[in-house]
Design a protein around this motif. Sequence first.
Motif, short mmCIF file in Angstrom:
data_model
loop_
_atom_site.label_atom_id
_atom_site.label_comp_id
_atom_site.label_asym_id
_atom_site.label_seq_id
_atom_site.Cartn_x
_atom_site.Cartn_y
_atom_site.Cartn_z
N GLU A 1 0.81 -1.22 0.00
CA GLU A 1 0.00 0.00 0.00
C GLU A 1 0.84 1.27 0.00
N GLY A 2 2.01 1.21 0.62
CA GLY A 2 2.82 2.41 0.80
C GLY A 2 4.13 2.37 0.04
N THR A 3 4.98 3.29 0.38
CA THR A 3 6.31 3.37 -0.22
C THR A 3 7.26 2.48 0.57
N MET A 4 7.84 1.49 -0.11
CA MET A 4 8.66 0.50 0.60
C MET A 4 9.79 1.14 1.39
N SER A 5 10.45 2.12 0.80
CA SER A 5 11.61 2.71 1.44
C SER A 5 11.23 3.52 2.69
N LEU A 6 9.93 3.79 2.90
CA LEU A 6 9.46 4.48 4.10
C LEU A 6 8.90 3.50 5.12
N VAL A 7 8.15 2.51 4.63
CA VAL A 7 7.50 1.56 5.53
C VAL A 7 8.52 0.65 6.22
N ALA A 8 9.47 0.11 5.46
CA ALA A 8 10.39 -0.88 6.01
C ALA A 8 11.19 -0.37 7.21
N PRO A 9 11.73 0.87 7.17
CA PRO A 9 12.51 1.32 8.34
C PRO A 9 11.69 1.40 9.62
N ILE A 10 10.39 1.72 9.51
CA ILE A 10 9.56 1.80 10.71
C ILE A 10 9.45 0.44 11.37
N THR A 11 9.23 -0.60 10.58
CA THR A 11 9.13 -1.95 11.15
C THR A 11 10.44 -2.32 11.84
N VAL B 1 15.26 7.53 21.27
CA VAL B 1 14.87 8.88 20.88
C VAL B 1 14.97 9.06 19.37
N VAL B 2 16.06 8.58 18.77
CA VAL B 2 16.23 8.70 17.32
C VAL B 2 15.14 7.91 16.59
N GLY B 3 14.76 6.76 17.14
CA GLY B 3 13.70 5.96 16.53
C GLY B 3 12.37 6.69 16.52
N ILE B 4 12.06 7.36 17.63
CA ILE B 4 10.82 8.14 17.69
C ILE B 4 10.85 9.28 16.69
N VAL B 5 12.00 9.95 16.59
CA VAL B 5 12.15 11.03 15.61
C VAL B 5 11.95 10.49 14.19
N ALA B 6 12.50 9.30 13.93
CA ALA B 6 12.37 8.70 12.60
C ALA B 6 10.91 8.45 12.24
N VAL C 1 8.29 10.02 13.42
CA VAL C 1 7.64 11.31 13.21
C VAL C 1 7.97 11.85 11.82
N LEU C 2 9.23 11.75 11.41
CA LEU C 2 9.64 12.23 10.10
C LEU C 2 8.97 11.46 8.97
N LEU C 3 8.84 10.15 9.15
CA LEU C 3 8.27 9.31 8.09
C LEU C 3 6.75 9.39 8.03
N ALA C 4 6.12 9.81 9.10
CA ALA C 4 4.66 9.86 9.12
C ALA C 4 4.12 11.29 9.19
N GLY C 5 5.00 12.27 9.30
CA GLY C 5 4.57 13.65 9.42
C GLY C 5 4.28 14.30 8.08
N PHE D 1 12.60 15.16 3.95
CA PHE D 1 12.29 14.72 5.31
C PHE D 1 12.26 13.19 5.38
N GLU D 2 11.73 12.56 4.35
CA GLU D 2 11.63 11.11 4.33
C GLU D 2 13.02 10.48 4.30
N ALA D 3 13.93 11.06 3.51
CA ALA D 3 15.29 10.52 3.44
C ALA D 3 15.97 10.61 4.79
N VAL D 4 15.78 11.74 5.49
CA VAL D 4 16.35 11.88 6.83
C VAL D 4 15.73 10.85 7.77
N GLY D 5 14.41 10.60 7.60
CA GLY D 5 13.73 9.62 8.43
C GLY D 5 14.26 8.22 8.21
N ILE D 6 14.55 7.86 6.96
CA ILE D 6 15.10 6.54 6.66
C ILE D 6 16.46 6.37 7.34
#
Length: 273
Positions: free
Chosen positions: A85-95, A123-128, A130-134, A257-262
């Motif tokens: 459903e989503g962009t692989m390069s954004l979804v995978a890092p969250i998991t 803390v960095v994980g939470i920031v990630a 937020v960046l990927l879902a903001g 923002f997404e690249a920084v989140g990854i």
Amino acid sequence: MPSSLFALAGALFYGFGDFFGGISAKRMPVWWVAAGSQVLGLPVLVVGLVVIEATDVTTPDLVWGAVGGVAGVVGLALLYQSLAEGTMSLVAPITGVVAAGVPVLVGLALGEVLDTRQWTGVVVGIVAIVLLAGPGGASLSLGLLARAMGAGAGFALMFIALAQTAEASGMWPLVGARAASIPLALFVAFRSGRPHGSSSAWGLVVLTGLLDQSANVAVTVALQRGPLGVNSVLASLYPAVTALAAIALLGERPGRFEAVGIVAAISAAVLLA
């Protein structure tokens, strides 16, 4: 061979397996992808049973394997749906952040102490996330974010369960895992409708199953022989492989923002070790 190398091998196999599984889920029902990959990966498990000697298999080993199998297949279904459903390069890092972070937090609840580096990883994980879902991560809705995090939680529980099995049990805990996960996956798949998909889609499911089971074998060895925290985090580096494959092979181009989140998500997984 150090257990960490098995965990890294598992991350490599998981990463490519998830990439092909995500593509498969775009072409056929997600639970048929999950069920098919579970069944079609069995030859790898047979090889693992032959190659890796088991000297003492107990009932708890099989039960913990079954718990891990159920958690893992639910995580897989959520992940494949999210990747489709989503962009692989954004979804995978969250998991990966969740799969790496939950075992660390479980250890904390059981009395382990986090060092400064690990707290930084949280803390960095939470920031990630937020960046990927903001606002910069428009590809991720709250529902998609929840499914991605749910997938990571499923993998985390699988890692925790497999870590409870003894090295002497070899790959038999994975027999317990498949004994539980295959009936569950087939039940949900049949409830969702008849199997359908092109021959190329089923070919990807075969590849997904072989890669996923290879990862399970490698990670089980790592978790039986080494520490849960370190090896679960190393195995959770798989999103880097999935994200890079999506960028290289599918032409995905994350925003700023997404690249920084990854990068933040992958960094968090490393720090959490």
